[in-house]
Design a protein around this motif. Structure first.
Motif, PDB file in Angstrom:
ATOM      1  N   HIS A  52      -9.088   3.491  -4.819  1.00 15.22           N
ATOM      2  CA  HIS A  52      -8.604   3.206  -3.433  1.00 15.22           C
ATOM      3  C   HIS A  52      -7.457   2.339  -3.500  1.00 15.22           C
ATOM      4  CE1 HIS A  52      -8.638   2.630   0.829  1.00 15.22           C
ATOM      5  NE2 HIS A  52      -8.908   1.292   0.783  1.00 15.22           N
ATOM      6  N   SER A  53      -7.599   1.270  -4.286  1.00 15.83           N
ATOM      7  CA  SER A  53      -6.434   0.276  -4.529  1.00 15.83           C
ATOM      8  C   SER A  53      -4.990   0.692  -4.854  1.00 15.83           C
ATOM      9  CB  SER A  53      -6.888  -0.724  -5.482  1.00 15.83           C
ATOM     10  OG  SER A  53      -6.780  -0.291  -6.576  1.00 15.83           O
ATOM     11  N   VAL A 108      -9.188   6.012   4.289  1.00 17.36           N
ATOM     12  CA  VAL A 108     -10.429   5.550   4.260  1.00 17.36           C
ATOM     13  C   VAL A 108     -11.398   6.772   4.615  1.00 17.36           C
ATOM     14  CG1 VAL A 108     -12.152   4.302   5.954  1.00 17.36           C
ATOM     15  CG2 VAL A 108     -10.048   3.302   5.221  1.00 17.36           C
ATOM     16  N   GLY A 121      -8.964  -2.496  -0.912  1.00 20.17           N
ATOM     17  CA  GLY A 121      -7.740  -2.995  -0.105  1.00 20.17           C
ATOM     18  C   GLY A 121      -7.218  -4.463  -0.465  1.00 20.17           C
ATOM     19  N   LEU A 122      -8.214  -5.286  -0.768  1.00 18.69           N
ATOM     20  CA  LEU A 122      -7.541  -6.399  -1.488  1.00 18.69           C
ATOM     21  C   LEU A 122      -6.869  -6.364  -2.858  1.00 18.69           C
ATOM     22  CD1 LEU A 122     -10.762  -8.937  -0.650  1.00 18.69           C
ATOM     23  CD2 LEU A 122      -8.442  -8.882   0.620  1.00 18.69           C
ATOM     24  N   SER A 154     -13.224   1.496  -5.532  1.00 16.94           N
ATOM     25  CA  SER A 154     -12.537   0.355  -5.186  1.00 16.94           C
ATOM     26  C   SER A 154     -11.140   0.528  -6.189  1.00 16.94           C
ATOM     27  CB  SER A 154     -12.977  -1.006  -5.434  1.00 16.94           C
ATOM     28  OG  SER A 154     -14.063  -1.176  -4.664  1.00 16.94           O
ATOM     29  N   VAL A 162     -13.553  -0.200   0.482  1.00 14.65           N
ATOM     30  CA  VAL A 162     -12.594  -0.365   1.444  1.00 14.65           C
ATOM     31  C   VAL A 162     -11.951  -1.809   1.289  1.00 14.65           C
ATOM     32  CG1 VAL A 162     -11.598  -0.353   3.581  1.00 14.65           C
ATOM     33  CG2 VAL A 162     -12.871   1.399   2.851  1.00 14.65           C
ATOM     34  N   VAL A 163     -12.927  -2.833   1.396  1.00 16.73           N
ATOM     35  CA  VAL A 163     -12.682  -4.055   1.526  1.00 16.73           C
ATOM     36  C   VAL A 163     -12.226  -4.477  -0.021  1.00 16.73           C
ATOM     37  CG1 VAL A 163     -13.541  -6.493   1.631  1.00 16.73           C
ATOM     38  CG2 VAL A 163     -14.305  -4.860   3.218  1.00 16.73           C
ATOM     39  N   ALA A 164     -12.909  -4.521  -1.252  1.00 14.98           N
ATOM     40  CA  ALA A 164     -12.452  -4.781  -2.364  1.00 14.98           C
ATOM     41  C   ALA A 164     -11.081  -4.036  -3.028  1.00 14.98           C
ATOM     42  CB  ALA A 164     -13.590  -4.429  -3.458  1.00 14.98           C
ATOM     43  N   ALA A 190     -17.296   1.067   2.683  1.00 18.78           N
ATOM     44  CA  ALA A 190     -17.058  -0.134   3.315  1.00 18.78           C
ATOM     45  C   ALA A 190     -16.788  -1.187   2.095  1.00 18.78           C
ATOM     46  CB  ALA A 190     -18.082  -0.887   4.442  1.00 18.78           C
ATOM     47  N   ALA A 191     -17.833  -1.382   1.101  1.00 21.81           N
ATOM     48  CA  ALA A 191     -17.388  -2.392   0.185  1.00 21.81           C
ATOM     49  C   ALA A 191     -16.221  -1.921  -0.727  1.00 21.81           C
ATOM     50  CB  ALA A 191     -18.637  -2.454  -0.819  1.00 21.81           C
TER      51      ALA A 191
END
Length: 219
Positions: free
Chosen positions: A99-100, A153, A34-35, A96, A30-32, A27-28
Motif C-alpha cells: 500500500h505504501s 483502499v 499510509g504513514l 502495508s 491502510v494506517v501503517a 484498516a491496519a
C-alpha cells in the motif's frame, strides 16, 4: 445443478467474523501503509539525491512485483533472519508495504497538481510555513487525490483475500473452509462476493460523502 443457500445459514457467524478480520487487517494496513507512504513520498520529493533514489527504487520494486510474492517473502523469508511472524502480522506487514508504494505516488500526484507559486502567494499573505503546508498545500492536495486514495483502499481490501494463502482467518479463508464442509462452492462464493461488494460499496459511498462535504465547506 440446483443452488441452495440454506446450508450456509449455520455458517453466517463465521462469514461475518471472517469479514471482520478482513476489515481489521485492511484498516491496519491502510494506517501503517499510509504513514510509511508519507515517508516514502518525502524521500521521493527530497532534494537529497540518495534519499530520492532509494525512495524511487522502493516504489518501483513494490509496484513491479506481485503482492503474493511480497507476502511470501515476509512470511517465509523473514524467519530465516530470526523474525518469526504469525499469519495476521505477516499479512498486515505485506499489505502495508504494498500500500505504501502506491500511496506515495498518489501523494506525489496530489502535491504536483497544485498550481506553481502557491507557496509564494501564501508567504506574501503572511501565512506561516505550518499554515501554508496544512491549509494551502495539504488540504487541496488531499482533496484532489481522495478518489485515487479511495480506489487504492478498495483494492487493498479486496487484495486482503490473498492473505488466506498463509492462513489468515479472513473472509476468503473462511469461505474456503465452508466449501470444504458443505460442498456449496458456488453459493459460498456468491455470498462472500456480496459481502466484499457491500464493504467496497460502503467505502466508496463514504468517500463520496466526504468529498461532497469538503466541497460544500469550501464553497
Amino acid at each position: 445443478m440446483q443452488l441452495y443457500f440454506g446450508d450456509l445459514i449455520p455458517y453466517a457467524d463465521k462469514l461475518l467474523l471472517g469479514l471482520g478480520v478482513s476489515i481489521a487487517v485492511t484498516a491496519a494496513a491502510v494506517v501503517a501503509g499510509g504513514l510509511l507512504g508519507v515517508l516514502v513520498y518525502l524521500g521521493r520529493a527530497s532534494r537529497f539525491r540518495p534519499a530520492r533514489l532509494a525512495a524511487s527504487a522502493y516504489i518501483e520494486a513494490i509496484r513491479n512485483t506481485p503482492l503474493l510474492l511480497q507476502l511470501y517473502l515476509v512470511y517465509f523469508a523473514l524467519p530465516s533472519l530470526g523474525v518469526n511472524l504469525d499469519p495476521v502480522s505477516a499479512g498486515i506487514i505485506a499489505l502495508s508495504i504494498n500500500h505504501s508504494a502506491y500511496v506515495a505516488e498518489i501523494y506525489r500526484a496530489g502535491f504536483e497538481s497544485l498550481p506553481r507559486g502557491i507557496g509564494e502567494a501564501a508567504a506574501a499573505l503572511g501565512l506561516s510555513a505550518r499554515a501554508t503546508f496544512l491549509h494551502v498545500r495539504l488540504v487541496p492536495a488531499m482533496r484532489a487525490v481522495l478518489p485515487s486514495l479511495t480506489n487504492q483502499v478498495i483494492l487493498l481490501f479486496l487484495a486482503s483475500s490473498i492473505a488466506s494463502i498463509v492462513a489468515v482467518p479472513e473472509l476468503m479463508h473462511t469461505m474456503m473452509g465452508i466449501t470444504t464442509s458443505t460442498f456449496r462452492t458456488i453459493e459460498t462464493f456468491v455470498v462472500g462476493g456480496l459481502l466484499y461488494f457491500a464493504v467496497a460499496f460502503a467505502i466508496a459511498a463514504a468517500s463520496r460523502l466526504i468529498e461532497h462535504r469538503t466541497r460544500w465547506k469550501v464553497a
